[in-house]
Design a protein around this motif. Structure first.
Motif, PDB file in Angstrom:
ATOM      1  N   ALA A  88       0.827  -1.212   0.000  1.00 16.60           N
ATOM      2  CA  ALA A  88       0.000   0.000   0.000  1.00 16.60           C
ATOM      3  C   ALA A  88       0.860   1.260   0.000  1.00 16.60           C
ATOM      4  O   ALA A  88       0.506   2.262  -0.642  1.00 16.60           O
ATOM      5  CB  ALA A  88      -0.925  -0.007   1.215  1.00 16.60           C
ATOM      6  N   GLY A  89       1.992   1.232   0.716  1.00 13.67           N
ATOM      7  CA  GLY A  89       2.871   2.390   0.755  1.00 13.67           C
ATOM      8  C   GLY A  89       3.407   2.738  -0.616  1.00 13.67           C
ATOM      9  O   GLY A  89       3.446   3.912  -1.013  1.00 13.67           O
ATOM     10  N   TYR A  90       3.819   1.732  -1.349  1.00 16.73           N
ATOM     11  CA  TYR A  90       4.342   1.976  -2.699  1.00 16.73           C
ATOM     12  C   TYR A  90       3.230   2.457  -3.624  1.00 16.73           C
ATOM     13  O   TYR A  90       3.376   3.456  -4.337  1.00 16.73           O
ATOM     14  CB  TYR A  90       4.983   0.707  -3.257  1.00 16.73           C
ATOM     15  N   LEU A  91       2.098   1.748  -3.614  1.00 15.21           N
ATOM     16  CA  LEU A  91       1.015   2.066  -4.544  1.00 15.21           C
ATOM     17  C   LEU A  91       0.392   3.432  -4.264  1.00 15.21           C
ATOM     18  O   LEU A  91      -0.026   4.125  -5.200  1.00 15.21           O
ATOM     19  CB  LEU A  91      -0.054   0.986  -4.484  1.00 15.21           C
ATOM     20  N   ASP A 118      10.711   8.018  -3.342  1.00 17.33           N
ATOM     21  CA  ASP A 118       9.688   8.309  -2.333  1.00 17.33           C
ATOM     22  C   ASP A 118       8.734   7.128  -2.181  1.00 17.33           C
ATOM     23  O   ASP A 118       8.310   6.800  -1.067  1.00 17.33           O
ATOM     24  CB  ASP A 118       8.903   9.564  -2.720  1.00 17.33           C
ATOM     25  N   PHE A 119       8.381   6.479  -3.310  1.00 21.20           N
ATOM     26  CA  PHE A 119       7.502   5.298  -3.239  1.00 21.20           C
ATOM     27  C   PHE A 119       8.150   4.206  -2.387  1.00 21.20           C
ATOM     28  O   PHE A 119       7.503   3.588  -1.533  1.00 21.20           O
ATOM     29  CB  PHE A 119       7.221   4.710  -4.629  1.00 21.20           C
ATOM     30  N   LYS A 120       9.436   3.984  -2.664  1.00 23.52           N
ATOM     31  CA  LYS A 120      10.151   2.904  -1.968  1.00 23.52           C
ATOM     32  C   LYS A 120      10.313   3.212  -0.488  1.00 23.52           C
ATOM     33  O   LYS A 120      10.236   2.306   0.353  1.00 23.52           O
ATOM     34  CB  LYS A 120      11.515   2.682  -2.624  1.00 23.52           C
ATOM     35  N   LEU A 121      10.516   4.493  -0.158  1.00 18.96           N
ATOM     36  CA  LEU A 121      10.666   4.863   1.247  1.00 18.96           C
ATOM     37  C   LEU A 121       9.357   4.649   1.996  1.00 18.96           C
ATOM     38  O   LEU A 121       9.353   4.096   3.110  1.00 18.96           O
ATOM     39  CB  LEU A 121      11.116   6.314   1.363  1.00 18.96           C
TER      40      LEU A 121
END
Length: 289
Positions: free
Chosen positions: A187-190, A212-215
């Motif tokens: 969910a964090g990445y998406l 930023d997506f990966k973080l």
């Protein structure tokens, strides 16, 4: 009385020990923050030379351990006695031993900041396996923050191991259950991936980078999907306030991108330490509790 027993039974001794460890780690983070982007740039240049079939100019070896740290002004090799966190800076009065050129205040400040957040982590979690992971996460977030501020980069060599490390700790339900951690990573990445593409579709511009997506995926892996709304809200709010303030003060042009990684990192760390308290406070303030 063994050292382990003393660390386990004396909170003051434990926090003080972690503070000193934080000073040492902060000194190492100064190296990571400075050298890792340079190492990445060299790797990219090497790949470009290989792609176009040209020879790469010879350069000195550069790793996190080699060469020894030197004064950027005169090339003086910094000795171990000149590299004691904070103390050496004060003893040298903030100047190179050889050429007397000023040493950036940023180095001792990062050492002190690392020690400070390490002590807070030790105070919050106490002696145990949870404090080990929380320290690793905190130190990684600190390095990512300053690298992103300097270069607008969030290196995969930090964010991706951080994601897998979070999942590994939560295999044993250290910070959340493994199901919440896996869903949090996805969910964090998406979440930011969708925002990125929606923003690009509407404006034709890229609002953030894939780092930023990966973080955010890594933070989801550590704290679970339940922490993501708070992290996104806090980072967006602070980022917007800082960005607008800089534009109004004419210290930042509206077309120059502002790194989002530091706000994600700060919000993630706050969620790690005070997530429950912040959530409860917000619910009480909004009348939803």
């Amino acid at each position: 009385m063994s050292l382990i027993y003393l660390l386990e039974t004396s909170s003051i001794f434990f926090i003080a020990s972690i503070f000193i460890l934080g000073l040492l780690v902060g000194s190492f983070l100064n190296v990571v923050i400075h050298r890792l982007p340079l190492m990445m740039q060299r790797e990219w240049a090497q790949q470009c030379h290989e792609l176009i079939g040209t020879s790469e100019p010879e350069t000195d070896e550069l790793t996190l351990s080699k060469p020894r740290s030197r004064c950027p002004h005169c090339g003086h090799a910094i000795t171990a006695l000149e590299n004691i966190p904070v103390i050496s800076y004060l003893a040298l009065k903030g100047r190179c031993k050889e050429c007397k050129a000023p040493i950036s205040k940023r180095y001792p400040l990062i050492e002190l900041f690392t020690a400070g957040i390490s002590a807070i982590v030790a105070w919050h979690f106490g002696f145990g396996i949870a404090v080990v992971g929380a320290l690793l996460l905190s130190w990684s977030l600190l390095a990512l923050t300053f690298i992103d501020v300097d270069h607008q980069l969030l290196p995969d060599s930090i964010t991706l191991p951080l994601l897998w490390l979070g999942l590994s700790f939560n295999l044993f339900d250290i910070y959340t259950d493994i199901s919440s951690a896996v869903i949090g990573a996805i969910a964090g990445y998406l979440a930011l991936w969708l925002v990125y593409h929606a923003f690009r579709l509407v404006t034709g511009k890229e609002g953030m980078g894939y780092g930023d997506f990966k973080l955010l995926a890594a933070l989801g892996a550590w704290m679970g999907w339940q922490a993501l709304p708070m992290i996104i809200l806090l980072s967006s709010l602070v980022g917007a306030l800082v960005g607008i303030s800089l534009i109004l003060l004419k210290q930042q042009h509206r077309d120059i991108p502002i790194p989002f990684g530091p706000y994600l990192a700060a919000a993630g760390w706050l969620a790690l330490i005070w997530g429950d308290a912040l959530t409860t406070g917000y619910l009480n303030w909004s009348g939803l509790s």
